[in-house]
Design a protein around this motif. Structure first.
Motif, PDB file in Angstrom:
ATOM      1  N   GLU A   1     127.747   5.976  37.238  1.00 12.39           N
ATOM      2  CA  GLU A   1     126.985   5.644  36.030  1.00 12.39           C
ATOM      3  C   GLU A   1     127.731   6.367  34.856  1.00 12.39           C
ATOM      4  O   GLU A   1     127.797   5.828  33.596  1.00 12.39           O
TER       5      GLU A   1
ATOM      6  N   ASP B   1     130.481   4.836  33.200  1.00 12.26           N
ATOM      7  CA  ASP B   1     130.379   3.599  32.696  1.00 12.26           C
ATOM      8  C   ASP B   1     130.703   2.430  33.559  1.00 12.26           C
ATOM      9  O   ASP B   1     131.329   1.355  33.244  1.00 12.26           O
TER      10      ASP B   1
ATOM     11  N   LYS C   1     130.036  -0.768  35.861  1.00 16.53           N
ATOM     12  CA  LYS C   1     129.159  -1.662  35.693  1.00 16.53           C
ATOM     13  C   LYS C   1     128.914  -2.102  37.158  1.00 16.53           C
ATOM     14  O   LYS C   1     129.571  -2.339  38.021  1.00 16.53           O
TER      15      LYS C   1
END
Length: 159
Positions: A111, A114, A116
């Motif tokens: 997370e 970043d 996805k």
């Protein structure tokens, strides 16, 4: 973005060792600057389940799936040498002894990087999973969305 800078991964399996491998590869690629998409489908969705039960209106078969499937990263079994539940305990001890991050820590790292993380909506429907049962911060999409991203990447993995 250049194809060489993108990686997509289908996380189909919900075994602890395979989930660990998925997140090691994903976080490593993200740390190298690649844009990473992880598409969780079928048993891989168990990696994203919240630890605590969520009260959601479900049909009988959906409730049966809910009870049979592991609830989140802490409850996953090993693909080999599960040894009636002792295998994951031994693996987690070995990881701790060697300063290897836990699966929960790797998910948090993903997370932060970043990455996805996408939950397959069709698999969720088939397995009776609701959005409120999964981790916060996920995206939800079908296979067409994954395939569009995979088409733009130079590396596509299936774990």
């Amino acid at each position: 973005m250049d194809k060489n800078e993108r990686l997509t991964m289908i996380v189909f399996d919900g075994d602890l060792d395979k989930a660990m491998a998925s997140f090691i590869i994903a976080t490593g690629a993200a740390a190298m600057g690649k844009q990473v998409t992880m598409f969780f489908t079928f048993w891989g969705l168990n990696v994203l389940r919240k630890d605590e039960p969520i009260q959601a209106k479900k049909k009988f078969m959906e409730k049966m799936f809910e009870r049979m499937m592991p609830r989140g990263p802490k409850k996953l079994q090993l693909s080999n040498m599960n040894m009636a539940g002792m295998g994951p305990k031994v693996m987690k001890k070995m990881m701790k002894d060697h300063n290897v991050s836990t699966l929960d820590e790797m998910i948090d790292m993903a997370e932060e990087l970043d990455i996805k993380m996408v939950a397959c909506t069709m698999s969720m429907d088939v397995m009776g999973l609701k959005q409120e049962e999964l981790r916060d911060g996920l995206e939800y999409a079908g296979v067409a969305s994954y395939l569009a991203e995979a088409d733009e990447a130079n590396t596509n993995l299936f774990i």
